[in-house]
Design a protein around this motif. Structure first.
Motif, PDB file in Angstrom:
ATOM      1  N   THR A  11      30.431  83.524-134.012  1.00 35.05           N
ATOM      2  CA  THR A  11      31.195  84.043-132.967  1.00 35.05           C
ATOM      3  C   THR A  11      30.366  85.496-132.355  1.00 35.05           C
ATOM      4  O   THR A  11      30.162  85.660-131.324  1.00 35.05           O
ATOM      5  CB  THR A  11      32.500  84.413-133.154  1.00 35.05           C
ATOM      6  OG1 THR A  11      33.357  83.337-133.587  1.00 35.05           O
ATOM      7  CG2 THR A  11      33.480  85.113-131.892  1.00 35.05           C
TER       8      THR A  11
ATOM      9  N   THR B 134      27.451  84.223-130.496  1.00 33.17           N
ATOM     10  CA  THR B 134      27.776  83.798-129.126  1.00 33.17           C
ATOM     11  C   THR B 134      28.074  84.905-128.124  1.00 33.17           C
ATOM     12  O   THR B 134      27.920  85.012-127.118  1.00 33.17           O
ATOM     13  CB  THR B 134      28.758  82.629-129.164  1.00 33.17           C
ATOM     14  OG1 THR B 134      29.983  83.208-129.771  1.00 33.17           O
ATOM     15  CG2 THR B 134      28.374  81.529-129.621  1.00 33.17           C
TER      16      THR B 134
ATOM     17  N   SER C 256      26.505  86.218-124.631  1.00 41.32           N
ATOM     18  CA  SER C 256      27.194  86.601-123.492  1.00 41.32           C
ATOM     19  C   SER C 256      26.807  87.799-122.873  1.00 41.32           C
ATOM     20  O   SER C 256      27.004  88.029-121.619  1.00 41.32           O
ATOM     21  CB  SER C 256      28.846  86.573-123.767  1.00 41.32           C
ATOM     22  OG  SER C 256      29.225  85.354-124.124  1.00 41.32           O
TER      23      SER C 256
ATOM     24  N   MET D 123      27.703  75.209-128.876  1.00 40.95           N
ATOM     25  CA  MET D 123      28.107  76.683-128.790  1.00 40.95           C
ATOM     26  C   MET D 123      28.392  77.407-127.578  1.00 40.95           C
ATOM     27  O   MET D 123      29.085  78.114-127.280  1.00 40.95           O
ATOM     28  CB  MET D 123      27.245  77.348-129.727  1.00 40.95           C
ATOM     29  CG  MET D 123      27.434  76.930-131.318  1.00 40.95           C
ATOM     30  SD  MET D 123      26.156  77.635-132.438  1.00 40.95           S
ATOM     31  CE  MET D 123      26.605  79.376-132.303  1.00 40.95           C
ATOM     32  N   GLU D 124      27.235  77.195-126.826  1.00 38.50           N
ATOM     33  CA  GLU D 124      26.995  77.600-125.298  1.00 38.50           C
ATOM     34  C   GLU D 124      28.313  77.013-124.529  1.00 38.50           C
ATOM     35  O   GLU D 124      28.786  77.774-123.594  1.00 38.50           O
ATOM     36  CB  GLU D 124      25.734  77.259-124.550  1.00 38.50           C
ATOM     37  CG  GLU D 124      24.539  78.190-125.380  1.00 38.50           C
ATOM     38  CD  GLU D 124      23.309  77.534-124.653  1.00 38.50           C
ATOM     39  OE1 GLU D 124      22.397  78.529-124.376  1.00 38.50           O
ATOM     40  OE2 GLU D 124      23.171  76.222-124.499  1.00 38.50           O
TER      41      GLU D 124
ATOM     42  N   THR E 177      31.655  78.576-125.211  1.00 35.63           N
ATOM     43  CA  THR E 177      31.859  79.953-125.085  1.00 35.63           C
ATOM     44  C   THR E 177      31.200  80.614-123.688  1.00 35.63           C
ATOM     45  O   THR E 177      31.664  81.555-123.267  1.00 35.63           O
ATOM     46  CB  THR E 177      31.365  80.768-126.090  1.00 35.63           C
ATOM     47  OG1 THR E 177      29.933  80.666-125.913  1.00 35.63           O
ATOM     48  CG2 THR E 177      31.561  80.387-127.625  1.00 35.63           C
TER      49      THR E 177
ATOM     50  N   SER F 208      28.440  81.290-123.088  1.00 32.32           N
ATOM     51  CA  SER F 208      27.148  82.117-123.441  1.00 32.32           C
ATOM     52  C   SER F 208      26.070  81.478-123.071  1.00 32.32           C
ATOM     53  O   SER F 208      25.840  80.391-123.085  1.00 32.32           O
ATOM     54  CB  SER F 208      27.306  82.547-124.928  1.00 32.32           C
ATOM     55  OG  SER F 208      26.959  81.459-125.669  1.00 32.32           O
TER      56      SER F 208
ATOM     57  N   LEU G 278      35.066  78.114-132.688  1.00 32.03           N
ATOM     58  CA  LEU G 278      33.908  77.454-132.066  1.00 32.03           C
ATOM     59  C   LEU G 278      34.183  75.883-132.295  1.00 32.03           C
ATOM     60  O   LEU G 278      34.165  75.675-133.510  1.00 32.03           O
ATOM     61  CB  LEU G 278      32.767  77.947-132.144  1.00 32.03           C
ATOM     62  CG  LEU G 278      32.347  79.286-131.943  1.00 32.03           C
ATOM     63  CD1 LEU G 278      30.949  79.806-132.407  1.00 32.03           C
ATOM     64  CD2 LEU G 278      32.588  79.643-130.347  1.00 32.03           C
TER      65      LEU G 278
END
Length: 327
Positions: free
Chosen positions: A151, A154, A158, A180-181, A184, A186, A254
């Motif tokens: 986290t 990410t 961001s 992951m993108e 989130t 990011s 996530l």
């Protein structure tokens, strides 16, 4: 998501791919048949690894070659043919059509490369022999990094300041970062390399903030304390003792888990006798101590598949990863 755009960073590999096919020989005389249609390799066998030495694919290829030597009684040499995120090696292997004295250490790039690059093959052009198992990844950073969790990574993405290294566009690490993108919103800036060993060098050298590697590729650096794990991109925590305390990405909020398969294939166009021979050798290898050692040392999930079952797995795997690569 702009994975297709990212794939263009390696379009120069297209010329290398064509050269790989042109330079590679092909033939149907690589084996001999005994009475009753039995097949035995004639001479030595070559295991191609389509990535540089030192990474997870190289480890898998060399371990498999050694294990197959044990059950076949044949010398099986390993040849690394790197470039184009694996495309050069696979294209060279296409030139071995019909030659049962060649094998290739394969993984998820067998499915992903045709979805991200202009290559002239799919998994259907080869002869799938054995799936060794499945391999999730760990997201790791330098030991003294301010990042403590995935986290954190990410969150940094961001804010526009996260840089990650990947071993080829469209690979397991690239897709894991894409998940992951997506989870989130990011952005994780990619720096492409050719092998897991190069990723570790880049991370230790401070070129990037984090990398995603299979446990077997990074266990030494985790044990030495040079690197630390931010999370595991797996469905559940690993049961292996040295990984048991690493939280999953899901535990950190996530919803990210994706496995890479590892296995080996033969060229397309080989005889049924040759295909059956290599499947049988793969099955014998799976019963050896050498196979169990490879699985445990590299902390894989030992779920095998052979022949037609491996083909079915590849078809399902393509359905799974295609949306990540073509949206």
């Amino acid at each position: 998501m702009e994975i297709q755009k990212k794939a263009r960073v390696l379009t120069a590999a297209a010329t290398l791919i064509a050269a790989g096919v042109a330079l590679s020989g092909c033939g149907n005389g690589g084996g001999e048949s005994g009475g009753g249609g039995e097949f035995n390799p004639q001479g030595n066998v070559t295991m191609i690894v389509p990535f540089a030495a030192g990474g997870g694919s190289d480890i898998a290829g060399r371990s498999t070659a050694a294990g197959l030597e044990e059950v076949t009684g044949r010398t099986i040499s390993v040849e690394n043919i790197e470039g184009g995120s694996g495309a050069v090696g696979y294209s060279n292997f296409m030139g071995r059509q019909g030659d049962p004295n060649y094998l290739l250490a394969t993984e998820t790039s067998l499915v992903t490369l045709p979805l991200t690059q202009d290559v002239e093959y799919t998994y259907e052009d080869f002869t799938p022999i054995m799936k060794l198992g499945e391999d999730y990844t760990l997201i790791v950073a330098q030991a003294d990094s301010e990042l403590e969790t995935c986290t954190d990574l990410t969150d940094q993405g961001s804010e526009g300041g996260a840089k990650v290294a990947i071993a080829g566009v469209g690979g397991l690490d690239d897709m894991t970062f894409s998940l992951m993108e997506e989870a989130t919103g990011s952005t994780l800036d990619r720096v492409p390399f050719e092998s897991g060993a190069e990723l570790i060098t880049a991370l230790l050298g401070g070129e990037v903030d984090a990398i995603s590697l299979n446990p077997g590729e990074v266990a030494g650096q985790l044990e030495s304390g040079d690197l630390k794990a931010l999370c595991a991109a797996s469905e559940e925590r690993y049961e292996y003792e040295m990984l048991a305390d690493i939280p999953t990405a899901k535990e950190q909020g996530l919803d990210v888990a994706l496995a890479q398969f590892r296995g080996f294939i033969a060229p397309g166009g080989i005889s049924e006798e040759a295909r059956d021979y290599w499947i049988e050798m793969g099955q014998q290898y799976a019963e050896t101590e050498a196979y169990q050692t490879y699985i445990e040392d590299n902390m894989l999930q030992a779920n095998t598949a052979f022949g037609d079952d491996f083909v079915s797995y590849l078809a399902e795997n393509q359905k799974l990863v295609e949306p990540l690569l073509t949206e």
